[in-house]
Design a protein around this motif. Structure first.
Motif, PDB file in Angstrom:
ATOM      1  N   LYS A  62      48.052 -47.530  74.893  1.00 22.03           N
ATOM      2  CA  LYS A  62      47.943 -48.377  76.097  1.00 22.03           C
ATOM      3  C   LYS A  62      49.307 -48.565  76.759  1.00 22.03           C
ATOM      4  CE  LYS A  62      46.095 -51.814  73.842  1.00 22.03           C
ATOM      5  NZ  LYS A  62      46.005 -51.192  72.503  1.00 22.03           N
TER       6      LYS A  62
ATOM      7  N   ASN B  64      38.884 -47.623  79.723  1.00 25.80           N
ATOM      8  CA  ASN B  64      38.580 -47.834  78.304  1.00 25.80           C
ATOM      9  C   ASN B  64      39.138 -46.664  77.513  1.00 25.80           C
ATOM     10  OD1 ASN B  64      36.956 -50.231  78.763  1.00 25.80           O
ATOM     11  ND2 ASN B  64      35.412 -48.848  79.602  1.00 25.80           N
ATOM     12  N   LEU B  65      40.178 -46.919  76.751  1.00 27.17           N
ATOM     13  CA  LEU B  65      40.815 -45.858  75.976  1.00 27.17           C
ATOM     14  C   LEU B  65      40.083 -45.667  74.653  1.00 27.17           C
ATOM     15  CD1 LEU B  65      44.601 -46.597  76.629  1.00 27.17           C
ATOM     16  CD2 LEU B  65      42.972 -45.303  78.000  1.00 27.17           C
ATOM     17  N   LYS B  66      39.895 -44.400  74.266  1.00 24.36           N
ATOM     18  CA  LYS B  66      39.118 -44.077  73.070  1.00 24.36           C
ATOM     19  C   LYS B  66      40.008 -44.074  71.832  1.00 24.36           C
ATOM     20  CE  LYS B  66      38.118 -40.128  74.754  1.00 24.36           C
ATOM     21  NZ  LYS B  66      37.579 -38.758  74.914  1.00 24.36           N
ATOM     22  N   GLN B  67      39.357 -44.295  70.686  1.00 23.90           N
ATOM     23  CA  GLN B  67      40.056 -44.112  69.423  1.00 23.90           C
ATOM     24  C   GLN B  67      40.321 -42.627  69.209  1.00 23.90           C
ATOM     25  OE1 GLN B  67      37.637 -46.149  66.400  1.00 23.90           O
ATOM     26  NE2 GLN B  67      39.392 -47.458  66.039  1.00 23.90           N
TER      27      GLN B  67
ATOM     28  N   ILE C  35      46.651 -46.704  70.272  1.00 28.86           N
ATOM     29  CA  ILE C  35      46.004 -45.537  70.894  1.00 28.86           C
ATOM     30  C   ILE C  35      46.665 -45.141  72.213  1.00 28.86           C
ATOM     31  CG2 ILE C  35      43.780 -45.983  69.817  1.00 28.86           C
ATOM     32  CD1 ILE C  35      42.832 -47.180  72.440  1.00 28.86           C
TER      33      ILE C  35
ATOM     34  N   PHE D 272      44.232 -51.441  80.905  1.00 33.95           N
ATOM     35  CA  PHE D 272      43.947 -50.507  79.808  1.00 33.95           C
ATOM     36  C   PHE D 272      43.483 -51.312  78.600  1.00 33.95           C
ATOM     37  CE2 PHE D 272      47.545 -48.308  82.074  1.00 33.95           C
ATOM     38  CZ  PHE D 272      46.742 -47.347  82.677  1.00 33.95           C
TER      39      PHE D 272
ATOM     40  N   GLN E  45      43.336 -38.882  75.166  1.00 38.19           N
ATOM     41  CA  GLN E  45      42.868 -39.754  76.252  1.00 38.19           C
ATOM     42  C   GLN E  45      42.678 -38.952  77.532  1.00 38.19           C
ATOM     43  OE1 GLN E  45      41.936 -42.602  75.421  1.00 38.19           O
ATOM     44  NE2 GLN E  45      43.011 -42.923  73.478  1.00 38.19           N
ATOM     45  N   GLU E  46      41.966 -37.838  77.415  1.00 39.29           N
ATOM     46  CA  GLU E  46      41.852 -36.899  78.535  1.00 39.29           C
ATOM     47  C   GLU E  46      41.182 -37.499  79.760  1.00 39.29           C
ATOM     48  OE1 GLU E  46      41.067 -36.247  75.433  1.00 39.29           O
ATOM     49  OE2 GLU E  46      42.564 -34.749  74.856  1.00 39.29           O
ATOM     50  N   SER E  47      40.104 -38.272  79.557  1.00 41.26           N
ATOM     51  CA  SER E  47      39.367 -38.798  80.710  1.00 41.26           C
ATOM     52  C   SER E  47      40.197 -39.792  81.507  1.00 41.26           C
ATOM     53  CB  SER E  47      38.065 -39.461  80.234  1.00 41.26           C
ATOM     54  OG  SER E  47      38.341 -40.488  79.296  1.00 41.26           O
ATOM     55  N   ALA E  48      40.889 -40.702  80.820  1.00 43.61           N
ATOM     56  CA  ALA E  48      41.731 -41.684  81.519  1.00 43.61           C
ATOM     57  C   ALA E  48      42.907 -40.994  82.203  1.00 43.61           C
ATOM     58  CB  ALA E  48      42.231 -42.738  80.531  1.00 43.61           C
TER      59      ALA E  48
ATOM     60  N   GLY F 100      41.596 -51.124  74.573  1.00 41.68           N
ATOM     61  CA  GLY F 100      41.293 -50.277  73.423  1.00 41.68           C
ATOM     62  C   GLY F 100      41.964 -50.827  72.183  1.00 41.68           C
TER      63      GLY F 100
END
Length: 544
Positions: free
Chosen positions: A51, A174-177, A49, A43, A21-24, A45
């Protein structure tokens, strides 16, 4: 001390140890370091992942005794109490079991009081989309203008169910898978720390089965450790999960190419004996067909894959249309699996359906590529003099008939079946990529049952072997005899498509001119300041 599951034991305690989750993390860390703190975070997603994990790390960063920072010390009483879940100023609410407005009112009434020991009173509301409409309405005002000592952190798997009035008051992330590679790498490092042996294939299967959820991956890993006595092997994990190995999927594709029906049924029986999930098998087969289709169009896509050679081998033997057919049969077979008398019957019938509808053209030996052949011809054949001689076949003669006064078309001896009018011939072909290719080709000559054509460089993609074969097959069916195509890549001056576009442009120009000269239209423009929209003009082609 009792055993602690891996999902809890290896839960990240700081942003540095968080995976995927580098961007967040970067946005939150910068805000903490610059002291640009928002009063509400959201958060969203899929499950597992991170949250709630990010929410707790954020709570530690806000209340660490060393000060607000993106790197909490993890040693002070506040950090340690948050880790074990007994920090008095961190209130976690499960909205799935506390959906009513009364629960929200009680929470908001306590929010007005100052924190007991920390810097901020942090409210983490998990699955916030489960709150009732009344509960959302009750929290709106406080969420927009909370006391300075209060921070709200909301988490949800379905943000579309959260009212827009709530979303607009929150800083949304928005957290990624998780990617399969990230999960596999993390699981490998955990097993190294736990001193448990494993095979890389087993870790890959677990990572794929997690479907992007790190928590699911750790739960499956716990199960695999319990299932395996010593080492986590690929065979044990496959048996435990009932998943299908890639080698079996490749064997299915191979038997389809070889039209080996017995081999396909034997595979289905072996899968049933191993208690393999046929639903997962069809899902894996659809993914493999997709990868082969991508490899066919973009050969370098899987250049670094360990199965690169197999991908390329199958991609050469299967046409794009066949791969599309296999994909549709796979997903439809999976959809209809529950309607079958039993799973193995549904799976076997899906494979036999692929075999039954396998295009006949795929079973033929690869034909020589006319494009490649022409590119390797001797240079003297590309000179201007032969090209002019070839074009003379298509040129309309000046000789006229005394009765009809119509131009006659040249005919070569023994070629009475083709009168030299390429445009008419193309119009009689069936629709599809073959006709598209024919429409973009310039006719040069017809000699010795061979059509000599030019194809413009900007349409080189139409020169694929599959398309050329389809056009050749249509011409063979049309004339009912063996024919060949000789297509060269060169500049095209005329073709059925070019002539059609030219004719349409001329008709459109005539239509525009006729409209502009119409007296009624002139009056509309003069009296009402009307405008003519050229794109709305559709010319009508008169019947000859």
């Amino acid at each position: 001390m009792s055993y602690q599951v891996l999902a809890r034991k290896w839960r990240p305690k700081s942003f540095d140890t968080l995976i995927g989750q580098e961007s967040a993390v970067q946005a939150i860390a910068n805000a903490l370091d610059q002291n640009r703190l928002h009063h509400a975070y959201l958060f969203n997603g899929t499950r597992g992942i991170g949250k709630t994990t990010i929410a707790r790390i954020l709570a530690k960063s806000l209340n660490c005794e060393q000060g607000i920072s993106s790197k909490p010390c993890l040693t002070c009483s506040a950090c340690q109490e948050i880790d074990v879940g007994r920090y008095v100023d961190l209130i976690e609410l499960d909205a799935a079991s506390n959906t009513g407005v009364d629960n929200m009112i009680d929470l908001l009434e306590n929010a007005q009081y100052a924190p007991s020991s920390g810097r901020f009173k942090v409210y983490i509301i998990d699955e916030v989309h489960m709150l009732s409409k009344s509960a959302f309405n009750a929290m709106l005002k406080t969420l927009e203008e909370p006391p300075e000592h209060v921070k709200f952190i909301l988490a949800t798997t379905e943000p579309q169910k959260v009212p827009i009035t709530v979303l607009s008051r929150c800083l949304q992330f928005n957290l990624k898978q998780m990617t399969t590679e990230n999960i596999a790498s993390h699981l490998t490092s955990i097993l190294t720390e736990e001193k448990i042996g494993s095979e890389s294939g087993a870790i890959q299967i677990i990572a794929k089965a997690a479907n992007g959820s790190m928590r699911d991956a750790l739960s499956i890993l716990d199960q695999a450790i319990a299932y395996s006595s010593e080492k986590i092997s690929t065979e044990k994990v496959t048996q435990m999960l009932g998943t299908i190995e890639d080698d079996i999927l490749f064997d299915i594709i191979k038997h389809l190419i070889d039209k080996n029906g017995k081999g396909l049924t034997d595979i289905a029986k072996a899968m049933e004996e191993k208690n393999t999930s046929f639903d997962d098998a069809l899902n894996g087969l659809a993914k493999l067909v997709h990868e082969l289709a991508v490899c066919k169009i973009i050969p370098d896509q899987y250049a670094e894959s360990s199965k690169k050679n197999l991908y390329e081998e199958f991609a050469k033997k299967l046409t794009g249309e066949t791969l599309q057919l296999f994909y549709q049969i796979s997903i439809n077979g999976r959809k209809d699996l529950y309607l079958a008398p039993d799973p193995i019957t549904g799976f076997t019938m899906t494979l036999l359906r692929m075999l039954a509808f396998y295009p006949a053209s795929n079973s033929l030996k690869e034909k020589s590529d006319p494009i490649t052949k022409t590119q390797t011809e001797a240079p003297e054949k590309k000179s201007l003099i032969p090209r002019i001689a070839e074009k003379t076949f298509t040129a309309k003669q000046d000789t006229t008939n005394s009765i009809t006064n119509a131009p006659t078309k040249p005919k070569e001896p023994g070629n009475a079946d083709f009168d030299g009018d390429w445009n008419v011939l193309v119009s009689q072909l069936k629709t599809g990529v073959a006709k598209t290719l024919a429409q973009e080709c310039q006719f040069l000559s017809y000699k010795d049952n061979t059509f000599h054509l030019f194809l413009d460089e900007k349409h080189t993609y139409l020169s694929q072997n599959d398309y050329v074969q389809k056009l050749e097959e249509q011409l063979i069916n049309h004339f009912n005899k063996k024919l060949k195509l000789d297509i060269k890549i060169d500049r095209v001056s005329t073709s059925p498509a070019i002539e059609k576009r030219t004719e349409k442009e001329a008709l459109l120009k005539d239509a525009e001119s006729a409209i502009m000269q119409d007296n009624f239209v002139k009056e509309l423009i003069s009296d009402f300041n009307a405008e003519i929209i050229p794109s709305s003009i559709e010319p009508i082609k008169k019947e000859k």
